[in-house]
Design a protein around this motif. Sequence first.
Motif, PDB file in Angstrom:
ATOM      1  N   GLY A  61       0.800  -1.208   0.000  1.00  0.00           N
ATOM      2  CA  GLY A  61       0.000   0.000   0.000  1.00  0.00           C
ATOM      3  C   GLY A  61       0.831   1.255   0.000  1.00  0.00           C
ATOM      4  O   GLY A  61       1.960   1.280   0.481  1.00  0.00           O
ATOM      5  N   ARG A  69      -7.966  -3.779  -5.330  1.00  0.00           N
ATOM      6  CA  ARG A  69      -7.359  -2.508  -4.969  1.00  0.00           C
ATOM      7  C   ARG A  69      -8.409  -1.479  -4.530  1.00  0.00           C
ATOM      8  O   ARG A  69      -9.448  -1.342  -5.168  1.00  0.00           O
ATOM      9  CB  ARG A  69      -6.606  -1.936  -6.171  1.00  0.00           C
ATOM     10  CG  ARG A  69      -5.919  -0.624  -5.849  1.00  0.00           C
ATOM     11  CD  ARG A  69      -5.604   0.184  -7.095  1.00  0.00           C
ATOM     12  NE  ARG A  69      -4.513  -0.424  -7.847  1.00  0.00           N
ATOM     13  CZ  ARG A  69      -3.867   0.208  -8.818  1.00  0.00           C
ATOM     14  NH1 ARG A  69      -4.184   1.441  -9.149  1.00  0.00           N
ATOM     15  NH2 ARG A  69      -2.912  -0.396  -9.477  1.00  0.00           N
ATOM     16  N   ASP A  90      -9.463  -5.881 -15.513  1.00  0.00           N
ATOM     17  CA  ASP A  90      -9.943  -5.307 -14.257  1.00  0.00           C
ATOM     18  C   ASP A  90     -11.240  -4.519 -14.416  1.00  0.00           C
ATOM     19  O   ASP A  90     -11.421  -3.800 -15.396  1.00  0.00           O
ATOM     20  CB  ASP A  90      -8.892  -4.333 -13.693  1.00  0.00           C
ATOM     21  CG  ASP A  90      -7.963  -5.019 -12.701  1.00  0.00           C
ATOM     22  OD1 ASP A  90      -8.039  -6.254 -12.565  1.00  0.00           O
ATOM     23  OD2 ASP A  90      -7.166  -4.307 -12.074  1.00  0.00           O
ATOM     24  N   PRO A 132      -4.607  -8.142  -8.001  1.00  0.00           N
ATOM     25  CA  PRO A 132      -5.079  -7.844  -6.644  1.00  0.00           C
ATOM     26  C   PRO A 132      -6.397  -7.079  -6.630  1.00  0.00           C
ATOM     27  O   PRO A 132      -6.806  -6.499  -7.638  1.00  0.00           O
ATOM     28  CB  PRO A 132      -3.958  -6.988  -6.074  1.00  0.00           C
ATOM     29  CG  PRO A 132      -3.331  -6.335  -7.253  1.00  0.00           C
ATOM     30  CD  PRO A 132      -3.438  -7.335  -8.374  1.00  0.00           C
ATOM     31  N   HIS A 169      -3.493  -9.060  -2.188  1.00  0.00           N
ATOM     32  CA  HIS A 169      -3.259 -10.266  -2.983  1.00  0.00           C
ATOM     33  C   HIS A 169      -3.746 -11.440  -2.147  1.00  0.00           C
ATOM     34  O   HIS A 169      -3.228 -11.667  -1.057  1.00  0.00           O
ATOM     35  CB  HIS A 169      -1.773 -10.445  -3.282  1.00  0.00           C
ATOM     36  CG  HIS A 169      -1.168  -9.305  -4.032  1.00  0.00           C
ATOM     37  ND1 HIS A 169      -0.964  -9.324  -5.394  1.00  0.00           N
ATOM     38  CD2 HIS A 169      -0.733  -8.091  -3.605  1.00  0.00           C
ATOM     39  CE1 HIS A 169      -0.425  -8.174  -5.769  1.00  0.00           C
ATOM     40  NE2 HIS A 169      -0.272  -7.403  -4.710  1.00  0.00           N
ATOM     41  N   ILE A 175      -3.419   3.997  -1.571  1.00  0.00           N
ATOM     42  CA  ILE A 175      -3.804   2.785  -2.301  1.00  0.00           C
ATOM     43  C   ILE A 175      -3.504   1.592  -1.406  1.00  0.00           C
ATOM     44  O   ILE A 175      -2.462   1.555  -0.761  1.00  0.00           O
ATOM     45  CB  ILE A 175      -3.002   2.595  -3.611  1.00  0.00           C
ATOM     46  CG1 ILE A 175      -3.053   3.849  -4.487  1.00  0.00           C
ATOM     47  CG2 ILE A 175      -3.509   1.387  -4.381  1.00  0.00           C
ATOM     48  CD1 ILE A 175      -2.295   3.692  -5.803  1.00  0.00           C
ATOM     49  N   GLN A 197     -11.054  -1.350  -7.468  1.00  0.00           N
ATOM     50  CA  GLN A 197     -10.558  -1.946  -8.703  1.00  0.00           C
ATOM     51  C   GLN A 197     -10.151  -3.390  -8.478  1.00  0.00           C
ATOM     52  O   GLN A 197      -9.630  -3.740  -7.419  1.00  0.00           O
ATOM     53  CB  GLN A 197      -9.343  -1.131  -9.188  1.00  0.00           C
ATOM     54  CG  GLN A 197      -8.682  -1.661 -10.453  1.00  0.00           C
ATOM     55  CD  GLN A 197      -7.593  -0.734 -10.976  1.00  0.00           C
ATOM     56  OE1 GLN A 197      -7.450   0.395 -10.510  1.00  0.00           O
ATOM     57  NE2 GLN A 197      -6.830  -1.203 -11.949  1.00  0.00           N
ATOM     58  N   GLY A 198     -10.354  -4.215  -9.493  1.00  0.00           N
ATOM     59  CA  GLY A 198      -9.907  -5.610  -9.416  1.00  0.00           C
ATOM     60  C   GLY A 198     -10.741  -6.488 -10.321  1.00  0.00           C
ATOM     61  O   GLY A 198     -11.655  -6.000 -11.004  1.00  0.00           O
ATOM     62  N   GLN A 219      -8.550   2.662  -3.589  1.00  0.00           N
ATOM     63  CA  GLN A 219      -7.722   3.854  -3.808  1.00  0.00           C
ATOM     64  C   GLN A 219      -8.534   5.119  -3.591  1.00  0.00           C
ATOM     65  O   GLN A 219      -9.722   5.172  -3.897  1.00  0.00           O
ATOM     66  CB  GLN A 219      -7.191   3.820  -5.250  1.00  0.00           C
ATOM     67  CG  GLN A 219      -6.355   5.025  -5.648  1.00  0.00           C
ATOM     68  CD  GLN A 219      -5.711   4.848  -7.025  1.00  0.00           C
ATOM     69  OE1 GLN A 219      -5.745   3.769  -7.595  1.00  0.00           O
ATOM     70  NE2 GLN A 219      -5.129   5.920  -7.541  1.00  0.00           N
ATOM     71  N   GLN A 257      -3.540  -2.685  -1.919  1.00  0.00           N
ATOM     72  CA  GLN A 257      -3.776  -3.824  -2.806  1.00  0.00           C
ATOM     73  C   GLN A 257      -3.696  -5.120  -2.006  1.00  0.00           C
ATOM     74  O   GLN A 257      -2.684  -5.390  -1.367  1.00  0.00           O
ATOM     75  CB  GLN A 257      -2.720  -3.881  -3.911  1.00  0.00           C
ATOM     76  CG  GLN A 257      -2.834  -2.758  -4.905  1.00  0.00           C
ATOM     77  CD  GLN A 257      -2.057  -3.018  -6.196  1.00  0.00           C
ATOM     78  OE1 GLN A 257      -2.414  -2.464  -7.228  1.00  0.00           O
ATOM     79  NE2 GLN A 257      -1.013  -3.825  -6.154  1.00  0.00           N
TER      80      GLN A 257
END
Lengths: 375, 375
Positions: free
Chosen positions: A191, A347, B331, A345, A337, A333, B349-350, A349, A335
């Motif tokens: 991040g 995400r 994405d 990933p 995983h 941000i 997002q993803g 943001q 992410q």
Amino acid sequence: MHASQLDPDGLQPPTAAPTPALRRLTVGVVGPGRVGSALLEQLRAARERLRREQHIDLHLRVVADSRRMWLDSDDDALNARLGGAQIWRPSSLDDVAACLHGAPGAVIVDCSASEAVAARYADWLAAGLHVVTPNKLAPSGPLPHWRALQNLARTQRVQLRYEATVGAGLPVVQTLRDLLDTGDELIALEGMLSGTLAWLCYAYDGQRPFSELVRQAHELGYTEPDPRADLDGLDVARKLVILARESGRGLSLDDVSVQSLVPDSLRHVDREHFMNHLHLLDAPMAALHAKATAEGAVLRHIGRLDADGRARVGLVALPAEHGFAQARGADNIVQFHTRRYADTPLRVQGPGAGPDVTAGGVFTDLLRVAAEARA
Amino acid sequence: MHASQLDPDGLQPPTAAPTPALRRLTVGVVGPGRVGSALLEQLRAARERLRREQHIDLHLRVVADSRRMWLDSDDDALNARLGGAQIWRPSSLDDVAACLHGAPGAVIVDCSASEAVAARYADWLAAGLHVVTPNKLAPSGPLPHWRALQNLARTQRVQLRYEATVGAGLPVVQTLRDLLDTGDELIALEGMLSGTLAWLCYAYDGQRPFSELVRQAHELGYTEPDPRADLDGLDVARKLVILARESGRGLSLDDVSVQSLVPDSLRHVDREHFMNHLHLLDAPMAALHAKATAEGAVLRHIGRLDADGRARVGLVALPAEHGFAQARGADNIVQFHTRRYADTPLRVQGPGAGPDVTAGGVFTDLLRVAAEARA
């Protein structure tokens, strides 16, 4: 069951059901600074709508800063004892808790950045109060204490919520929680967890001295009063610890390898001395920037929790096409995983600081308390 | 309240509180296709952990596809009536509801893509069953019907949840809900709401014919069996309608201006004819791509809800530095522009498709039902 339960126009349900009972939320706010004030304003503005649309009766009973407290009691016995509703009194954390104790859906919101307030969570949870906070001190503090607080909340059947500790109003902690609760596994996360450092890295082009950017950010109020509180990476490390713990990893602040942007010689001087010697930051940053540029990369300040359990905070040279390299301005941000999000990933943001969005994150936690608390 | 409630090591709460009562969730799943099967596997794997850690007793009582249904009843009366637990029977949506009726925390999960199943939500809600679904048909269907369903859920005090209708497991609907519930206002939103179209736009470079990419995506199973179901933009429009309605806008599918990538001449032909004439897509796409490239822009497929209330779906030429232009692969992205997130949007997002992540979104809804349902 066979006949349609809607009339032909689909506008009216056929049976009148009883109006749902109001869920009472009795709120105390400690620390009405910028975030606390924004929260009070949001609560005030939302009160009627919440009652009407969500059947939540949100009642603000007490607000306290370090000097004084304001009480709004509709508890007659308490009124009699205190000598009337809506009074000002000298502040006391004991009194804050006492006048919430036993109230339906009683929750203390800690909007302070105070160790002394965070040290009270255990008492409050044990007394049956929910606790909601954007204060990182407890969830990133000593691990046995934090685990004890979480156990206490579980056994006392109260809630301890802290969404706004990471990314302010961005849905970070809840998103991780939902992934884990539904059986996903966190493999790694990374991040940009400091808007200030994100902006400094984004704005730094290797030409204009880095110290000038720090001074500008400081003057605009984008840094902490002492910019070392941003530059030393500790705040990012705290957020990383919070997310790591959420995923079940027993991480402590000492376990995080933190690269500070503050030169050793400036670590323990007073603030004025530090501000007068900001130029000492320039040469190391210029060297890192030149090296990254030569590799076609850009510098970003990242917190990472790796698959092998290592936690690191610091500057990283990222390829220009990396998602973090492309982020503009001061965005945070995160992410995740995970086993489900393995190739790409998940995400989240957006702006991760500021009174309004932080208060929004706290308010979301309050609504979760209202939703989940048994009447 | 004054003495610390934690022992010196901070490991044990001082008082033993009673173990929280189990929250029962009695689940029926309709439509065990790819998403339904992934959900069943996730529920099975999570069952013991949910009981231990969250005191949720998740009981799968019935699974039905269009032909047959499987019952696992621990209701002795029902067992006696049906002739024993764990039996297979011819499928009947009436029977699915009947054997959940009256069970604690009874919830039907519709993992079908069927109008016939969606048409039952009203009956189910009226009968006191919670409904959870990734099926877009009801929430993007006729507005009066959807509003009636939401009213029905409110008056019957049951939940109607559909997080996975947009972005699969990404936290999209809940994030918007939280912003609105805490008093924020949606000003505009934009999203790349189709992984298939995102990938096609990302992969298309103006050299290799667009039709070749469509054929490749089709062969890899990245498109619907009939790729027109992706290319016509209607699926994206449905997601836009769902988010618009969530924000209080009375939008219907007819109100969305949708640019289809399917030429008029191929709209009503059979699938084989369409697949044999895919090359007719190439010239229009090549022209749009050349125009965008000449402007230094890139083509992306976007759904937008503007501040003036207009809703549009189609190809847009975006400057290369736009966040959507930089997204890679398939994405999904959703950006919320709100009063609080005015200068910079909140972005999620993803990967926004696939059985596992979609089932994860459905499972999250189930946990919200368990958390919020009164015992």
